[in-house]
Design a protein around this motif. Sequence first.
Motif, PDB file in Angstrom:
ATOM      1  N   LYS A  17      51.427 -27.466  31.646  1.00 31.11           N
ATOM      2  CA  LYS A  17      52.843 -27.258  31.980  1.00 31.11           C
ATOM      3  C   LYS A  17      53.023 -27.008  33.476  1.00 31.11           C
ATOM      4  O   LYS A  17      52.279 -26.206  34.062  1.00 31.11           O
ATOM      5  N   GLU A  18      54.014 -27.658  34.035  1.00 34.59           N
ATOM      6  CA  GLU A  18      54.323 -27.457  35.457  1.00 34.59           C
ATOM      7  C   GLU A  18      54.618 -25.997  35.738  1.00 34.59           C
ATOM      8  O   GLU A  18      54.198 -25.451  36.762  1.00 34.59           O
ATOM      9  N   SER A  57      64.172 -36.370  29.240  1.00 32.98           N
ATOM     10  CA  SER A  57      63.699 -35.248  28.416  1.00 32.98           C
ATOM     11  C   SER A  57      62.764 -35.738  27.318  1.00 32.98           C
ATOM     12  O   SER A  57      62.141 -34.928  26.631  1.00 32.98           O
ATOM     13  N   ARG A 115      63.183 -30.639  35.501  1.00 26.35           N
ATOM     14  CA  ARG A 115      62.740 -32.009  35.813  1.00 26.35           C
ATOM     15  C   ARG A 115      63.936 -32.835  36.308  1.00 26.35           C
ATOM     16  O   ARG A 115      63.819 -33.584  37.285  1.00 26.35           O
ATOM     17  N   TRP A 134      59.873 -23.063  26.818  1.00 28.92           N
ATOM     18  CA  TRP A 134      60.689 -23.287  28.002  1.00 28.92           C
ATOM     19  C   TRP A 134      61.980 -22.468  27.937  1.00 28.92           C
ATOM     20  O   TRP A 134      62.553 -22.319  26.854  1.00 28.92           O
ATOM     21  N   TYR A 187      59.728 -36.732  26.272  1.00 26.34           N
ATOM     22  CA  TYR A 187      58.284 -36.849  26.506  1.00 26.34           C
ATOM     23  C   TYR A 187      57.601 -37.384  25.242  1.00 26.34           C
ATOM     24  O   TYR A 187      56.530 -37.972  25.305  1.00 26.34           O
ATOM     25  N   LEU A 236      53.790 -31.624  31.808  1.00 25.60           N
ATOM     26  CA  LEU A 236      55.150 -31.599  31.256  1.00 25.60           C
ATOM     27  C   LEU A 236      55.935 -30.484  31.935  1.00 25.60           C
ATOM     28  O   LEU A 236      55.348 -29.538  32.465  1.00 25.60           O
ATOM     29  N   ARG A 237      57.255 -30.621  31.873  1.00 30.70           N
ATOM     30  CA  ARG A 237      58.092 -29.642  32.574  1.00 30.70           C
ATOM     31  C   ARG A 237      59.402 -29.447  31.822  1.00 30.70           C
ATOM     32  O   ARG A 237      59.897 -30.396  31.178  1.00 30.70           O
ATOM     33  N   ASN A 238      59.968 -28.284  31.934  1.00 29.82           N
ATOM     34  CA  ASN A 238      61.287 -28.023  31.358  1.00 29.82           C
ATOM     35  C   ASN A 238      62.229 -29.165  31.767  1.00 29.82           C
ATOM     36  O   ASN A 238      62.374 -29.453  32.961  1.00 29.82           O
ATOM     37  N   THR A 274      52.425 -33.239  39.086  1.00 29.44           N
ATOM     38  CA  THR A 274      51.169 -34.009  39.061  1.00 29.44           C
ATOM     39  C   THR A 274      50.457 -33.994  40.420  1.00 29.44           C
ATOM     40  O   THR A 274      49.232 -33.951  40.475  1.00 29.44           O
ATOM     41  N   LYS A 327      57.444 -36.067  38.404  1.00 24.14           N
ATOM     42  CA  LYS A 327      58.198 -34.849  38.764  1.00 24.14           C
ATOM     43  C   LYS A 327      57.796 -33.626  37.931  1.00 24.14           C
ATOM     44  O   LYS A 327      58.572 -32.692  37.756  1.00 24.14           O
ATOM     45  N   CYS A 328      56.589 -33.666  37.412  1.00 22.86           N
ATOM     46  CA  CYS A 328      56.124 -32.542  36.589  1.00 22.86           C
ATOM     47  C   CYS A 328      54.944 -31.813  37.224  1.00 22.86           C
ATOM     48  O   CYS A 328      54.166 -31.160  36.532  1.00 22.86           O
TER      49      CYS A 328
END
Length: 322
Positions: free
Chosen positions: A217-218, A195, A157, A319, A197, A151-153, A74, A71-72
């Motif tokens: 970063k997403e 959260s 996410r 973020w 990571y 990676l994503r906030n 990919t 969910k980032c």
Amino acid sequence: MMFFQKVSKLLLALVVLLLGVCCIYQIFGDSVFSPVDFCRNRFGAARQRIHSDFITQRRRYPKALIIGFPKCGTSALLSFLNIHPDVVSPSPEIFFFSDHYSKGLEWYRRQMPPSSPDQITVEKTAGYILKTSTLRRIYAFDPEIKLIIMLRNPVTRLLSLHAHITEKLPEPERMSFEDWLYKDHAFQQRVEYYSDYATPIEKAYNIFPKSQFLFLKEEDLEADPISVISEAQAFLGVRSVNMDDVFIFDQKKGFFCLNKTHPSLPALRNKVDHSNGCLKENKGRKHSNISDNLLRKIVKTSKPCVERLVRVTSKKFNWDYY
Ligand SMILES: Nc1ncnc2c1ncn2[C@@H]1O[C@H](COP(=O)(O)OS(=O)(=O)O)[C@@H](OP(=O)(O)O)[C@H]1O
């Protein structure tokens, strides 16, 4: 007369032999050359191309993996990387190192699309990062493989995960974002798990040298795909290509999509929706609204995870809310 009969028999034998060789290649899944294509493309440049495909096109193991995080972004990263003529990838996720390892490496190789020696195969299974045993298998497969991590906030996410999970449920079972977060009184565990990571990255650092990782970063991919894709291309070591006019912001979708007229679009086959050049409907969904109160709680709970991520990676993520 006898001479012509002999010559035609010889030619026939050669054709049968050639078709036989082609069939063997087809059966073993190692070539894109097919006897049908051969018959269709007997002349000129097409014959030249097919001849060189026959010699060089093979299903090759990946030299780079996109290993996380789910969910980032990919899928968007992989689809956008695929516009490069020297990048090929299988679609969808293969789950080899996580779920299908017992099928063996030859099975894995056959899932790859054919490529030529100057192309690089990239596979993405977003969950590979999550288990140490999976990462060890990847190391055993190729200790020098390049690894890309998105990676994503954590807040977005979680919203993305909620959209993904609820979409699959029948209407009466669908929960609000808040109810889902609090389900089974597991708010803290849920928020921390999605959260965190740093823990999987630390484990990956214990297996692979840090130089083999690229973190993206997403949010950057969403806002400026050209910069992110350029960075990924440089990391993969493929030549830089002009990406002007490749992406178009789709107002309806709210995301960058591929320019419908871009020559790479047909080659992306099932990776994007060919009607608009965007990722399929299950990527880029509408997220729930979130109250300020809930947002504060999520941020408070996940902040230590983000701080640890910064320490582990020595990178800043900037973020929102953190
Ligand atoms: N250009 C573009 N188009 C569509 N979607 C985009 C794009 N860039 C980033 N994203 C975000 O990618 C999110 C899905 O992430 P993943 O592909 O890693 O999900 S998955 O784990 O493979 O299911 C997806 O999450 P959702 O919005 O929740 O669907 C998107 O927010």
